[in-house]
Each structure stands twice: as structure tokens, then as C-alpha cells.
Design an enzyme around this catalytic site. Structure first.
Site: not given
Ligand code: IPE
Ligand code: IPE
Ligand code: MG
Length: 248
Positions: A27-29, A31, A44, A72, A76, A138, A201, A214
Site C-alpha cells: 500500500d501507499g503507491n 501517496r 504504481h 482487490s 474496481w 520461491l 486494517r 503475525e
Molecule cells: C489494499 O489496499 C489492496 C491492495 C494493496 C491491492 P487499498 O489501498 O485498496 O486499501 P484501503 O482501501 O485503504 O483499505
Molecule cells: C496500493 O497503493 C496499490 C493498489 C491498491 C493497487 P494505493 O494506490 O492504494 O496507494 P494509496 O493508498 O492511495 O497511497
Molecule cells: Mg491504498
């Protein structure tokens, strides 16, 4: 820094209790991109570089299974432009990386409703799976169009069919049997779940499988997640006392 990274690697190796299965919520791409004034898709793209790094490092450590939450079912709901950019990136990356996966002895598998992706994307994933199927290193599991709740419902539906067909006795349904109906039937439960960028979460990820996993949550955004950060997560895991409800 290089030396420090090597030092952590040595410590991990010495500890022996390597996690067999690591799952990551990458997560966090978005941001990461926003911080730089770039479009989300740049985040991404940067995230793909981290994927390559972590796959390589996990393989070198002899981790057996690495599950990456890639997309996820809820994703979509994002703007169409972002969804198609992510899907295109998935297609391009899979196509480009097949040979590298083979060179690194990585076997690619997927978890989730792949049949709902476009035929072209399904085909490239199938090709990558076919080409890597005999690799013995792997096992890289991409959770794609994945929802933990839908996975559980799909399992329930399949189970009802088998009960109706007289193939299973409802009295015999236990945790072990139920697990065999999940998408992840061939994988052990994750030992360690890493989530980057600080959200506390699960976001519908591996709900059944993480009952005793863990958790390790870091503020680091996925594109910045380094080998050092990955080693730190593993070392932290190696210090945990996994009690599974017992006492020591
Ligand atoms: C979870 O991240 C899904 C993936 C990393 C593919 P999200 O960015 O979609 O999660 P929420 O919406 O913040 O819970
Ligand atoms: C995770 O990064 C990648 C996917 C959910 C596909 P996000 O796109 O959710 O990045 P944030 O949470 O907006 O920073
Ligand atoms: Mg996210």
C-alpha cells in the site's frame, strides 16, 4: 548501508525460524506519487520496482511462499483511468518478467477471480504460470481481483454443491476440510503479514488464513520499501513468541 543490510541478512539466516509464507499488502503507491506531485500511476510504476526487488530478495533468503496483494475486488471502485492503467501495468510487467522469473527459479501462481480479467490479461498470466510451473524456488502468489469474503463465499457455494452431490458429509466439515475449498488450498497460512504505509486494517485480505498470522505494519510507502525494511520485518517476526492460544 550496504554493510548494514548484509548484517541483517546474516542475522536472519542465523535465527533459523524463517517465515515460510510472507503475505504483503503493498500500500501507499498513490501517496508516494502525490508527495512528488506526480500522477498516481507513477506510484504504481515505482511500486513494480519494489515488487521486483522483494521477489528477488525473498528468493535469495529461501522464503517458500510470497503472496502479494496486487488488486482487490474493491479496487474496481477507483476511477476508470487508474484501474485500466494498473491493469495495463500488470500486463506489461508480467510479459516482461517471465524470463527473469525463470532465471530466478520462481513459480508464479494467482489467487482471486482471474476469470473476470480481460482475455488478453488472463492469457499473459496463464503463459507466465505455464512457463514457470516447473520452477522449484520461491512460489510467487499474486492476489488479483481478490476479496477475502468472496473467497469464503465461493468456498461455501462449492461445498454446498459437493454436499448435494453426496461427495462430502456435512458432519465432517472442519477447518481442515474448509481450507481445501479456499483459493489458497495449496498454500500454508501466512506466518507474517506486512502492510506498508501505515493503515491498521486488513482491507479484506486473506481473512480466513490470517487467524494466527503475525502482523507487521510499517509507515514506509510501498515504492520506498527497501531490502533493509524487508529484512527488518523478518527479524521482528523472528523475535515473536507464537503461542497459538497456549501458554509458555
Ligand atoms: C489494499 O489496499 C489492496 C491492495 C494493496 C491491492 P487499498 O489501498 O485498496 O486499501 P484501503 O482501501 O485503504 O483499505
Ligand atoms: C496500493 O497503493 C496499490 C493498489 C491498491 C493497487 P494505493 O494506490 O492504494 O496507494 P494509496 O493508498 O492511495 O497511497
Ligand atoms: Mg491504498
Amino acid at each position: 548501508m550496504e554493510k548494514e543490510v548484509e548484517r541483517l541478512k546474516k542475522r536472519i539466516k542465523k535465527n533459523k525460524n524463517l517465515p515460510q509464507h510472507i503475505a504483503i499488502i503493498m500500500d501507499g503507491n498513490g501517496r508516494w506519487a502525490k508527495k512528488r506531485g506526480l500522477p498516481r500511476i507513477s506510484g504504481h510504476r515505482a511500486g513494480v520496482k519494489t515488487v521486483k526487488r522483494i521477489v528477488r530478495v525473498a528468493g535469495e533468503l529461501d522464503i517458500k511462499f510470497l503472496t502479494l496483494f496486487t488488486f482487490s475486488t474493491e479496487n474496481w471502485r477507483r476511477p476508470k483511468k487508474e484501474v485500466s492503467a494498473i491493469m495495463e501495468l500488470l500486463y506489461e510487467t508480467t510479459k516482461k518478467e517471465i524470463d527473469e522469473l525463470c532465471r530466478n527459479n520462481v513459480k508464479l501462481i494467482t489467487t482471486g477471480r482471474i476469470d473476470e480479467l480481460s482475455p488478453r490479461r488472463r492469457q499473459i498470466l496463464q503463459l507466465a504460470k505455464d512457463k514457470t510451473k516447473d520452477n522449484t524456488g520461491l512460489i510467487l502468489n499474486l492476489a488479483l481481483n481478490y476479496s477475502g469474503r468472496i473467497e469464503i463465499l465461493d468456498a461455501v457455494k462449492k461445498m454446498i454443491e459437493d454436499v448435494d452431490a453426496g461427495q462430502i458429509d456435512p458432519e465432517k466439515i472442519d477447518q481442515k476440510l474448509f481450507s481445501r475449498y479456499l483459493y489458497t488450498k495449496d498454500l500454508p497460512d501466512p506466518d507474517l503479514l506486512i502492510r506498508t504505509s501505515g493503515e491498521l486494517r486488513l482491507s479484506n485480505f486473506l481473512l480466513w488464513q490470517t487467524s494466527y498470522t503475525e502482523l507487521y505494519i510499517t509507515e514506509v510507502l510501498w515504492p520506498d520499501f527497501s531490502t533493509f525494511d524487508f529484512y527488518q520485518a523478518i527479524l521482528d517476526y523472528q523475535k515473536r513468541d507464537r503461542r497459538f492460544g497456549r501458554i509458555r
